[in-house]
Design an enzyme around this catalytic site. Sequence first.
Site, PDB file in Angstrom:
ATOM      1  CG  HIS A 175      48.067  35.561   6.695  1.00  0.00           C
ATOM      2  ND1 HIS A 175      48.935  36.379   5.771  1.00  0.00           N
ATOM      3  CD2 HIS A 175      46.935  35.821   6.443  1.00  0.00           C
ATOM      4  CE1 HIS A 175      47.997  37.232   4.661  1.00  0.00           C
ATOM      5  NE2 HIS A 175      46.808  36.693   5.534  1.00  0.00           N
TER       6      HIS A 175
ATOM      7  CB  CYS B 272      63.993  -2.008  -8.864  1.00  0.00           C
ATOM      8  SG  CYS B 272      65.428  -2.951  -8.213  1.00  0.00           S
TER       9      CYS B 272
END
Length: 809
Positions: free
Chosen positions: A426, A757
Site C-alpha cells: 500500500h 569505452c
Amino acid sequence: MKNIVKHFEFIKFFNQVGIEDIALVGGKNASLGEMFQALTPKGIPVPNGFAITAHAYKAHLTENQLWEPLHHILDSLNEDDMLDLAKRGNQARNLILNAPFSSQLENEIVQAYQQLKAEFSDEISLAIRSSATAEDLPTASFAGQQDTYLNITGECALLDACKRCFASLFTDRAIHYRIDHGFDHFSVSLSIGVQKMVRSDQAASGVMFSIDTETGFQDVVFITGAYGLGENVVQGAVDPDEFYVHKPTFELGHRCILKRYLGGKEIKMVYATDTTKSPVINIPTPIKAQESFCLSDQEVLTLTDYAIRIEKHYNKPMDIEWAKDGENGTLYIVQARPETVTSQANKTTLKTYQIEPTNMTQTLVQGRSVGQKIAHGQVHVIESVNDIHQFIPGEVLVSDITTPDWEPIMKLASAIVTNRGGRTCHAAIIARELGIPAIVGCGDATVKLHENPFVTVSCAEGEMGNVYLGKIPFQIIETDLSQIKQPKTKMMLSLANPDLAFQTQFLPNDGVGLARMEFIINKSIKAHPLALLYPEKVNDANVQKKILQLIKNSPSGREFFIQKLSEGIGTLTAAFYPKPVIVRLSDFKSNEYAKLLGGQNFESKEENPMIGFRGASRYSSKQFEPAFELECLAIKRVREQMGLTNLIIMIPFVRRVAEAKQVIHTLAKYGLHRGEKNLKLYMMCEIPNNILQIDAFAPYFDGISIGTNDLTQLILGVDRDSELVANNYDERDEGVKKMIKWAIEGAKRNGLHSGVCGQAPSDYPEMAQFFVELGIDSLSLTPDSLLKTSQWVLKVEASETNDHSSANR
C-alpha cells in the site's frame, strides 16, 4: 452458470457482466466478470462469484432515507481537519450500518449464496470485496479505499459483511481520496463482489504487474508473493519475494526468470479457528519457509503467461492479484485492474535525480526503494493511525506499515519510510501515485529514526533506498526527449549496476558498449569465486561462516555464483533488448579480487597489479580457470536459457595473439563458440600491442573497443592508481591520440566494429570530436554525459557534412 434465477434485480453473476458494466457493478467486479467470461475458457482460472449491484446500494440509501442525512454530515466537512474527518466519517458509516436491508435485497443475496454453494460445496468460504463505480479507472485506482472481508461463511456473516462493505464507501480515507481526486461523494456508488475464496492460506498469494512499477519499463512482468492470504502483501505487512520475467524472450519460447529477490515473509495470514473474534489471523512463518521462495520457478512462469495474456486482452499494463490454492495447487487470478501510475507517466520528459553522498555521509536505514526520487525533511515517527492528526506537511512519514487509513496525511509527506512491506504494498502504491519517494521494508526504521532527525531520503541509487542523516545536496535534471535527435555515430552506454538498467534504457541510445561484470560480483556475489567453489580452503573461520551464510539458500557456491551473475547480466541485457549489450569478462586486479570474501586465500600479492595477473591471462590459467568456467556458464545461461542473444562478449587485457587464441578455445570449451547463435567476440583494445598487431588479432574477433584508461596508462607509463604521477596521466596526449588513430584505421582495414569505452569521451568533448572525425562506429558514455555528448556529436557530424559539401562544390 446453471440455474441462475432470472428475476434477480440486485444480483449479477460474473458470467453476466463485463468491462462495459462499471456503472452497474464497479471496476473490480466488471473486470472479474470480463476475465471469468473471456479468459477462463482460455485456461486462466478465475474463482466464480456474483456482484451485488450499485443499484442495490442506491436502493438501500433511498429506502432508509439516508441521502439527506449523509449530505448534512459531509457537505460542511473540513477536509484538512483529521479529527473532523474521523468524526464525520464515523457518523456516515453508522447511518448505513444501522439501516436494515430490504427483505428483497436480503433474500436475493441469500439465494445467490445458495447457488454458489451448490456449484462448489456447503463448506465454501467467501471473499467479500467492495467495488466502487469510480474504481480502477485509468486516472485513479481507488486502491484499498473500501473494505474487504475474508473467510466469510454462513448467511448472517455474509449479510453483515455486505452491510459493512456499503458503509466502507465512507471510510475516512475514501472520503479524503474522493476529495483529492475531484469525485463527488454522491456520484460514486458501491457494488459488492462475493467470490469463492481460494485456499491460499495453505499456500501463497500476491500481486503482479505486467510492467515494472518503478520505471515504467514495459518488457517485464513483475511478480511479488508471500505465504498465506494476500492481504499481507497488499497492506505491506510482509517483505515479499520478488520475480522478474522478460516478456519478449518469454514469448519466443524461453522460460527463465530474469532475476529474483528473497523476501523475509515473517508472518502469514491464515483462516482463524475461532471466527467469532476474527475470520483470519496472522501467525509466524516457519524459518525454513522464510528462507525459501513461496513459488517454484514453474509457477512464476505460469503466472507470467497469465499476466501477458491478461495484458493483451485489456490492451494496457495491468495490476493483478493472484492466489495459489493449497488444496488443489491451482494458481488463480482473483483481481485485475489497469496500472494507473507508471504507465500514465509523461514519456517525453525524462526527469533524473542525482545525489553525491560522500564517505562522511551517515546512512541511518536502508530498504526497498520506490519512486527514483530524492527528498529532504524532518522525520516524524507515527506508531498508530490514531496519531495521524499530529503530522505536519513536509515531514518524512515513518511508520511500521501504512494502510488506506493513513492516506489523508500521506499526501502531505515529503517521503515515506516503513519497517515492513514490499514494492507492491500500500505505501509503495500510494507513494507512486503521489509522486513522492518511499523506502519500504527497512526493518527497524521506527526505532533507528525515533529521535526524528532531519534526513535525506534517496531512492535514486538503485533497488536499495537510503535514508541519510542531514541535508545531502542533489540535482534534478529534466530532459525533453521529444526534441533529441540521434547522431549517425552509435551512442552507447557504459553501465555496471543492473538496478539502474530499466530506468537508463529510456535514454536515447544504441545499446550498451560496456557492461562491467565486476560491479555485479562485488555487489551481489561478494565472495571470491574460488572461495565459493572451495570454501574449505578459506582459513578464516569467520569468513567461512559469512560465505556459508551467503549461499545457504542455494544448492552450492557454484550454483549461487552462476545464478547471481546471470541474473545481473541478464537484467542489463534484457533492459536494452534487442540492441547490442557488450559484456566485459571480469577484469578485477589481484588486489581487488583479494578484497572479496575469501579472496586472500586465492590471490598472490603483486607489486603492480595494474599490469599483473588480470584479464585474459587469468581465464586459461590452471589456478583461475575453474572460476572462469562459472563466468562462461552464467553468460551461456543468459544467451541460451534467457534467450538474450544480443549479448556480445568482450575480452579485456589480451596481451598476445597466442593468448587470444587460448581464451577463445577456453570459451568454446564451456559452450561459448564464436559465431554460434550469432555470438560475437570483441577485444578490449587497451594494450599498445593490440594496436601494433591489430592485423594479427583481427581474425579472432568481430570488433574492438578502445579502453582509453588503460591504453593511456601503458602508452605514457603512468600507474593510474598512483597519485604521485597523476599529473602525467592525460588521454589527450598526442601519443595516445596517434595510437587511437592507428587502432580505428586497423579496425576499418579488417572489417571490425570499432568503439570506445574509456572515460575520455565522457569527460572531454574534444575527445568525442576526435573519435567522430576518425570515423569510429560507436561511443560508450556514462548515463550522465550521454545526452550532452550526443548533442556535441551531432554538431561535429553536421560540421563534417558541411565541410564535405563545400569541398565538392
